[in-house]
Design a protein around this motif. Structure first.
Motif, short mmCIF file in Angstrom:
data_model
loop_
_atom_site.label_atom_id
_atom_site.label_comp_id
_atom_site.label_asym_id
_atom_site.label_seq_id
_atom_site.Cartn_x
_atom_site.Cartn_y
_atom_site.Cartn_z
N GLU A 62 -13.00 8.89 -7.14
CA GLU A 62 -11.84 8.90 -8.04
C GLU A 62 -10.61 9.45 -7.35
N LYS A 63 -10.78 10.51 -6.56
CA LYS A 63 -9.63 11.07 -5.86
C LYS A 63 -9.11 10.09 -4.80
N ALA A 64 -10.02 9.41 -4.11
CA ALA A 64 -9.61 8.43 -3.10
C ALA A 64 -8.84 7.28 -3.74
N LEU A 65 -9.27 6.83 -4.90
CA LEU A 65 -8.58 5.73 -5.58
C LEU A 65 -7.20 6.15 -6.06
N ASN A 66 -7.10 7.37 -6.57
CA ASN A 66 -5.79 7.86 -7.01
C ASN A 66 -4.82 7.98 -5.84
N LEU A 67 -5.31 8.51 -4.71
CA LEU A 67 -4.46 8.60 -3.52
C LEU A 67 -4.09 7.21 -3.01
N ALA A 68 -5.04 6.30 -3.03
CA ALA A 68 -4.78 4.95 -2.53
C ALA A 68 -3.70 4.25 -3.36
N GLU A 69 -3.73 4.43 -4.66
CA GLU A 69 -2.71 3.80 -5.50
C GLU A 69 -1.33 4.38 -5.22
N ALA A 70 -1.26 5.70 -5.03
CA ALA A 70 0.03 6.33 -4.72
C ALA A 70 0.55 5.88 -3.35
N ILE A 71 -0.34 5.79 -2.37
CA ILE A 71 0.08 5.37 -1.03
C ILE A 71 0.52 3.92 -1.03
N ARG A 72 -0.19 3.09 -1.75
CA ARG A 72 0.17 1.67 -1.80
C ARG A 72 1.58 1.48 -2.34
N LEU A 73 1.89 2.18 -3.42
CA LEU A 73 3.24 2.07 -3.99
C LEU A 73 4.29 2.64 -3.04
N HIS A 74 3.95 3.74 -2.40
CA HIS A 74 4.90 4.42 -1.49
C HIS A 74 5.22 3.53 -0.29
N LEU A 75 4.19 3.03 0.39
CA LEU A 75 4.42 2.24 1.60
C LEU A 75 4.98 0.86 1.29
N SER A 77 6.92 -0.11 -1.21
CA SER A 77 8.33 -0.06 -1.59
C SER A 77 9.23 0.13 -0.39
N HIS A 78 8.80 0.90 0.60
CA HIS A 78 9.65 1.18 1.76
C HIS A 78 9.57 0.08 2.81
N LEU A 79 8.39 -0.51 2.99
CA LEU A 79 8.29 -1.58 3.98
C LEU A 79 8.98 -2.85 3.51
N ARG A 80 9.17 -3.02 2.22
CA ARG A 80 9.90 -4.19 1.71
C ARG A 80 11.40 -3.94 1.67
N ASP A 81 11.81 -2.72 2.04
CA ASP A 81 13.23 -2.39 2.08
C ASP A 81 13.84 -2.95 3.37
N LYS A 82 14.75 -3.88 3.25
CA LYS A 82 15.36 -4.51 4.43
C LYS A 82 16.28 -3.56 5.20
N SER A 83 16.76 -2.53 4.53
CA SER A 83 17.68 -1.60 5.20
C SER A 83 16.97 -0.47 5.93
N LEU A 84 15.64 -0.49 5.96
CA LEU A 84 14.90 0.57 6.64
C LEU A 84 15.13 0.48 8.14
N LEU A 95 1.42 3.86 9.56
CA LEU A 95 0.77 4.42 8.37
C LEU A 95 0.09 3.33 7.55
N TRP A 96 0.72 2.16 7.49
CA TRP A 96 0.15 1.04 6.75
C TRP A 96 -1.19 0.61 7.35
N GLU A 184 -1.75 -7.33 1.08
CA GLU A 184 -1.54 -8.39 2.06
C GLU A 184 -0.51 -9.42 1.60
N LYS A 185 -0.39 -9.60 0.29
CA LYS A 185 0.59 -10.56 -0.23
C LYS A 185 2.01 -10.00 -0.18
N LYS A 186 2.16 -8.70 -0.46
CA LYS A 186 3.49 -8.11 -0.55
C LYS A 186 4.06 -7.70 0.79
N VAL A 187 3.20 -7.27 1.70
CA VAL A 187 3.67 -6.79 3.01
C VAL A 187 2.85 -7.49 4.08
#
Length: 258
Positions: A62-75, A77-84, A95-96, A184-187
């Protein structure tokens, strides 16, 4: 003369650095939790398998899944940012790759636990394999979950617990499948194109390996060592020949004077 707002630029740099640091902390946390889950998963079906072990697996999962969901959203959102910035993007890609690899390992271990739980039921402890292992899992799980100690479960097996656990695990395995597909679809990060960076990758050889290679290169550059080895081999062969000759001479003498 154009005016430059240095404060805004500095604030953006600080914000990006903090985002990268947060991402590294999250990825390191999920790597530790996945490693803990792998350690516990190896005990399923063995003599240390118990109701407490299954509960530790559930909490760690359960802890691994919660961390995975947070990391997925974090990475994502930033990797899809063109201004990065390019250097920040490379760090995010590292990290990805680390995160996606850990997620796949977690998926493999969850499937293994699911299969082993089907073959080794806690209702029949006589079927457990006597591997000889003893304890150690609770301490590892407590460290991974950042707890002082884990609550001891009652020794009796509640009715229908295993069937509920199997149903929950099926949903969690499906959740990870969907998470990997969504990533894989988003990044689109090609793993073989991501190069390791940092001081830990600067010298691929350890000090012992470097010393061994240095000695080998010295031996190759100094051919004087080879004649010494050849002389030693010749001396041994001559000594053996002398022993055989003496033995043959003694045998002949014994035959003649007997």
């Amino acid at each position: 003369m154009p005016l430059v707002n240095n404060k805004v630029g500095n604030d953006c740099t600080v914000g990006t650095d903090k985002t990268l640091a947060d991402g590294k902390d999250l990825v390191e946390s999920v790597i530790k939790v996945v490693a803990c889950y792998r350690h516990l998963a190896a005990c399923v079906g063995g003599c240390t398998d118990s109701l407490q072990l299954r509960d530790e697996l559930r909490q760690t999962r359960e802890k691994a899944l919660n961390l995975a969901e947070a990391i997925r959203l974090h990475l994502t959102s930033h990797l899809r940012d063109k201004s990065l910035p390019e250097d920040q993007r490379k760090e995010m890609e590292l990290l990805w790759v680390a995160f996606s690899s850990s997620l796949e390992l977690l998926h493999v271990d969850m499937c293994k636990v699911f299969s082993m739980g089907d073959n080794f039921s806690l209702a029949n402890t006589a079927s457990l394999v006597q591997t000889g292992l003893q304890g150690g899992g609770s301490e590892v799980a407590a460290r991974a979950l950042s707890l002082a100690d884990l609550k001891q479960e009652p020794p009796t097996l509640p009715a229908g617990l295993e069937s509920r656990e199997r149903s929950t695990m099926e949903q969690e395995i499906s959740q990870i499948d969907h998470m990997i597909d969504d990533m894989e679809k988003k990044v689109n990060v090609l793993r073989w194109m991501v190069e390791p960076r940092g001081p830990q990758y600067a010298d691929p050889l350890s000090s012992t390996e470097s010393a061994s290679l240095a000695l080998l290169s010295i031996d190759e550059e100094q051919p004087g060592h080879k004649p010494l080895c050849q002389r030693s081999l010749i001396f041994v062969l001559l000594l053996l020949f002398a022993v055989v000759l003496v033995a043959a001479t003694l045998s002949v003498c014994l035959v003649l004077f007997s």
